[in-house]
Design a protein around this motif. Sequence first.
Motif, PDB file in Angstrom:
ATOM      1  N   SER A  67      -6.893   3.046   4.358  1.00 18.70           N
ATOM      2  CA  SER A  67      -6.978   3.746   3.064  1.00 18.70           C
ATOM      3  C   SER A  67      -5.590   4.241   2.665  1.00 18.70           C
ATOM      4  O   SER A  67      -5.085   5.234   3.216  1.00 18.70           O
ATOM      5  N   ARG A  68      -4.995   3.571   1.725  1.00 20.38           N
ATOM      6  CA  ARG A  68      -3.650   3.935   1.282  1.00 20.38           C
ATOM      7  C   ARG A  68      -3.661   5.296   0.562  1.00 20.38           C
ATOM      8  O   ARG A  68      -2.708   6.079   0.681  1.00 20.38           O
ATOM      9  N   TRP A 113      -5.619   7.809   1.260  1.00 18.71           N
ATOM     10  CA  TRP A 113      -5.668   8.857   2.298  1.00 18.71           C
ATOM     11  C   TRP A 113      -4.300   9.066   2.906  1.00 18.71           C
ATOM     12  O   TRP A 113      -3.883  10.206   3.155  1.00 18.71           O
ATOM     13  N   TYR A 114      -3.588   7.991   3.163  1.00 13.82           N
ATOM     14  CA  TYR A 114      -2.254   8.113   3.774  1.00 13.82           C
ATOM     15  C   TYR A 114      -1.304   8.911   2.864  1.00 13.82           C
ATOM     16  O   TYR A 114      -0.569   9.788   3.327  1.00 13.82           O
ATOM     17  N   TRP A 115      -1.323   8.588   1.576  1.00 13.81           N
ATOM     18  CA  TRP A 115      -0.469   9.333   0.649  1.00 13.81           C
ATOM     19  C   TRP A 115      -0.867  10.811   0.592  1.00 13.81           C
ATOM     20  O   TRP A 115       0.003  11.701   0.457  1.00 13.81           O
ATOM     21  N   GLY A 116      -2.157  11.102   0.723  1.00 14.41           N
ATOM     22  CA  GLY A 116      -2.587  12.493   0.742  1.00 14.41           C
ATOM     23  C   GLY A 116      -2.022  13.249   1.926  1.00 14.41           C
ATOM     24  O   GLY A 116      -1.619  14.426   1.793  1.00 14.41           O
ATOM     25  N   GLN A 117      -1.962  12.612   3.106  1.00 17.11           N
ATOM     26  CA  GLN A 117      -1.390  13.262   4.281  1.00 17.11           C
ATOM     27  C   GLN A 117       0.107  13.533   4.098  1.00 17.11           C
ATOM     28  O   GLN A 117       0.613  14.601   4.473  1.00 17.11           O
ATOM     29  N   VAL A 118       0.809  12.575   3.500  1.00 17.31           N
ATOM     30  CA  VAL A 118       2.255  12.740   3.293  1.00 17.31           C
ATOM     31  C   VAL A 118       2.520  13.863   2.290  1.00 17.31           C
ATOM     32  O   VAL A 118       3.413  14.704   2.488  1.00 17.31           O
ATOM     33  N   MET A 171      -3.413  -6.321  11.344  1.00 17.84           N
ATOM     34  CA  MET A 171      -3.498  -4.877  11.092  1.00 17.84           C
ATOM     35  C   MET A 171      -2.732  -4.538   9.828  1.00 17.84           C
ATOM     36  O   MET A 171      -1.587  -4.916   9.656  1.00 17.84           O
ATOM     37  N   SER A 172      -3.392  -3.788   8.911  1.00 19.69           N
ATOM     38  CA  SER A 172      -2.751  -3.440   7.647  1.00 19.69           C
ATOM     39  C   SER A 172      -1.667  -2.401   7.872  1.00 19.69           C
ATOM     40  O   SER A 172      -1.808  -1.498   8.707  1.00 19.69           O
ATOM     41  N   GLU A 173      -0.599  -2.567   7.130  1.00 18.21           N
ATOM     42  CA  GLU A 173       0.530  -1.653   7.235  1.00 18.21           C
ATOM     43  C   GLU A 173       0.357  -0.505   6.232  1.00 18.21           C
ATOM     44  O   GLU A 173      -0.093  -0.718   5.107  1.00 18.21           O
ATOM     45  N   PRO A 174       0.724   0.741   6.632  1.00 22.13           N
ATOM     46  CA  PRO A 174       0.693   1.854   5.666  1.00 22.13           C
ATOM     47  C   PRO A 174       1.777   1.652   4.611  1.00 22.13           C
ATOM     48  O   PRO A 174       2.708   0.865   4.791  1.00 22.13           O
ATOM     49  N   PRO A 175       1.695   2.355   3.506  1.00 22.13           N
ATOM     50  CA  PRO A 175       2.719   2.218   2.454  1.00 22.13           C
ATOM     51  C   PRO A 175       4.104   2.534   3.017  1.00 22.13           C
ATOM     52  O   PRO A 175       4.315   3.589   3.639  1.00 22.13           O
ATOM     53  N   LYS A 176       5.031   1.618   2.811  1.00 22.61           N
ATOM     54  CA  LYS A 176       6.373   1.795   3.388  1.00 22.61           C
ATOM     55  C   LYS A 176       7.081   3.026   2.826  1.00 22.61           C
ATOM     56  O   LYS A 176       7.742   3.758   3.563  1.00 22.61           O
ATOM     57  N   LEU A 177       6.971   3.226   1.514  1.00 19.01           N
ATOM     58  CA  LEU A 177       7.628   4.382   0.903  1.00 19.01           C
ATOM     59  C   LEU A 177       7.057   5.680   1.456  1.00 19.01           C
ATOM     60  O   LEU A 177       7.800   6.634   1.757  1.00 19.01           O
ATOM     61  N   ALA A 178       5.716   5.739   1.614  1.00 23.41           N
ATOM     62  CA  ALA A 178       5.084   6.955   2.139  1.00 23.41           C
ATOM     63  C   ALA A 178       5.505   7.193   3.586  1.00 23.41           C
ATOM     64  O   ALA A 178       5.772   8.340   3.994  1.00 23.41           O
ATOM     65  N   GLU A 179       5.584   6.119   4.384  1.00 21.39           N
ATOM     66  CA  GLU A 179       5.983   6.281   5.785  1.00 21.39           C
ATOM     67  C   GLU A 179       7.448   6.729   5.895  1.00 21.39           C
ATOM     68  O   GLU A 179       7.798   7.585   6.722  1.00 21.39           O
ATOM     69  N   PHE A 228      -4.678   5.709  10.290  1.00 19.98           N
ATOM     70  CA  PHE A 228      -4.733   4.908   9.056  1.00 19.98           C
ATOM     71  C   PHE A 228      -5.539   3.631   9.283  1.00 19.98           C
ATOM     72  O   PHE A 228      -6.385   3.249   8.466  1.00 19.98           O
ATOM     73  N   ALA A 229      -5.304   2.967  10.453  1.00 18.84           N
ATOM     74  CA  ALA A 229      -6.030   1.733  10.757  1.00 18.84           C
ATOM     75  C   ALA A 229      -7.500   2.021  11.022  1.00 18.84           C
ATOM     76  O   ALA A 229      -8.396   1.276  10.609  1.00 18.84           O
ATOM     77  N   ALA A 230      -7.765   3.175  11.732  1.00 19.35           N
ATOM     78  CA  ALA A 230      -9.146   3.514  12.050  1.00 19.35           C
ATOM     79  C   ALA A 230      -9.955   3.868  10.808  1.00 19.35           C
ATOM     80  O   ALA A 230     -11.171   3.663  10.766  1.00 19.35           O
TER      81      ALA A 230
END
Length: 842
Positions: free
Chosen positions: A38-39, A41-46, A1-9, A32-34
């Motif tokens: 998409s890194r 997309w994750y940064w957009g949520q943060v 399973m891919s990990e989200p960006p650590k800095l963003a998390e 994020f996994a589903a």
Amino acid sequence: MSEPPKLAEWLLRRLVGGRDSDAVAGDLRETFAARGASRLWYWGQVLSCLAVRVSLYRRRSIPGIGTDFSRAFRRLRRNPGYALTAMVCLALALGVNATLFSFLDSLYFRRLPVPEADRMVTIRRQGGHFCNWQEYFSIRNDLHTVQAAAVLFFSDSMETGSTGFDASIEGVSSNYAQVLRLGTSLGAWFTPGSEADPEPPAIISYRLWKSRFASDPRVIGKRVRIFLNRTFVITGVARPEFVSSMPPIMVDAWIPLRPVSRVALPDLVARMAPGATPAGVKAEMDVISARLRASDPRNEEIASGVLVEPRAGFASGSRKAFFVPVVTLLAAISGMVLLIACVNVANLLLSRATVRQREMAVRQALGASRLRLFRETIAEGLVLAAGGLLLGLVFGYASGRVLGLLLPSLPIAMYRGLNLGIDWRVALFLAGAGGLCAIFFSLPPALANGRRGLHPAMKGADARNSRQREIYPVVQVALSLTLLVATGLLLRALTRVEHIDPGFATDHRLYVHFSGRSDFDRQATPQLYSHLLEQAREVPGVRDATLAWRVFPRPGYGCASPTRRPQTNHVRANSVDPNYFDLMDIPILRGRGFSSADSNTLEVIVNQTLARTWWPHEDPLGQTVWLCSGLAVVAGVARDAKYESLDEDPEPLYYVPRRQDTASDLSLIVRTEGDPRQWLKPILDVAQREGGTLRIYDSGTLNDAIAESLWEARWQASLLGFVGLLAIVLAAIGVYGVVACSVAQRTREIGVRMALGAAPLDVQWMVLAHALRITAIGIAVGLLLSAATVRLLRGFLYGLSPFDPAAFAGASLAWIAIAIVASWYPARRATRVDPVTALNYE
């Protein structure tokens, strides 16, 4: 399973906070996994979460800040005297700093007023002239990154009709206007090839057009004589904003330079091609210089390295270095004045905080946070700083205008073009200085409000603030005393240099300086001067008259050497009549003066310094001197004198008899019975009537010439005296404020004392003693500070010791008197306190 960006998390957890951070981060990890990891997309949520948090903070904080400023305005409107005093104190200091920054900007940073000024550079060699004309043409043809123009600045006389005056001239290459992209107010700039015309063209400055030609549009085509009496034709008038290629030096005229191989060009002004940089130009110049050195290895003038610098302020590095001590001194003085003003405003704010301590304590008791009270105090300081900044711009503009009106009358051109106006750079500098001042003087009262306890505040006890308020005037007295000591030292040095013996007599003596016109006859000139001399001696009231090539403060130079050399030394020289030494009271210490009889042998008289320098262990009489005009024999040794300024060190000089010289420029020196000003007009009438082809270049008394030579020392002393006086006024306001606040706080105590029988004189002395105690501590600190800093003035004191006891004692006594005057009104008001009213106070 891919990990989200650590800095963003990590940022997400910090934004959410608390126990919800783990749940939100876990849900977002599953989504994020589903979504296929998409890194982006994750940064957009943060970032969306961050925007919500910023919006919430803005909605909570901005209205509070607006309320803080609104309350600060209302408080200051209810206390206009307090607000105006603080703003004026700050404005005076900021105005002085505005003028200083304009001065500094003109000397070092201001660009040329030409199109695309950021592409203009100076090309020069380290420690010497740049090149000769042959090398310049080689460089101009080979350089691809710049267009270069040659500039040679010099001072000469300019004659329009029968009027002559000093002029600052720029001799420039024919492509000068093309390189700088210059326009004209009238006429046109000269073009390539015009330097070979029988009557070459000249461009005059806009200032000269207004002052000497009364803005006459028919000036085009008029003839002027410049540069060894050569005639030039005016073809244009420069634009008013362009004063020279080396501001702040103000130039009166531009003439095309003839390519003469022996003329050394001090620097080149160049325009870089688009995309070029000074480093790239230097690299190209290094290649060209290496080729020139290889072709002429014995040429020492091209052996040094090349400098490529932005064309801003003084083009000459030596000029910039010359002003470093003056600028450093002015910067230190202005900084001290600004610090005094900040301390003054801080003291006023602290006094206001003491008056409002019960209000602050009640608000804290009702739930107001310390941060809110801190913000309100800072807001009040920022409002005061903004008002002081606006008034400071007005004061700086006024002071710059006053000084700017005085600059054109200064004797040397390097000061005349100084731009002391207010522009965006000065305004930006003042805005930054005002912001720093606001923080400086707002922090002490803001911190005092935050640490004050409720019980002491309700009782009115604030010993810590009282001690802090007394420290501020001590600092003000110490800083202003340092400025007062510096002013006293400069005034003492000026008085000392005014009493220096110039080595010649000045009373009852006047001079008229002549210069030959373009049609003078060199062979007939000696007879013309002799006739003029005889006519001057016949004027009633004239005791004697003589002729000399140079008169103080115009040094002349000749070539002389004690041994025969291919190139003789450059030594000060003067050509004089035999009676010159008697009329000027310059004794011949050894040997004899010049005789009136003609002699085939060229004789010279040397001064003491030249005799000691060339023949330290020999008798100078009869020694041989090699001159440009031939071999000469030393006939006598004259006493040393001053030749250019009273503070100069003894300089070597030799005299030659006028009969053996055919100079066309001479000065007629006349000794009169009484005040020489009474004989100035009759002598000028004789000169105009009998002068023939000679023109009057300058005239005056020798005492006036001595006084004018000290203009720079007087200017420095006046400037420092003005700034020092401003600092003293600000410090005196600070002492007055502390004493007045102390009287107001001790109203009950004073009432009790008077109710118990204290005499008004006792109460008055109690108040004065408080002021004198503060002043005494400030004087002690100021004397130590002065002793540590006055060494910086050593170069301005003309030999006076920087630890002159009279300056230190005078400044201390002056401050004691100032303290008594500043505390007199509060002390007088204290004696009028009604005991009944005082006992019911608060």
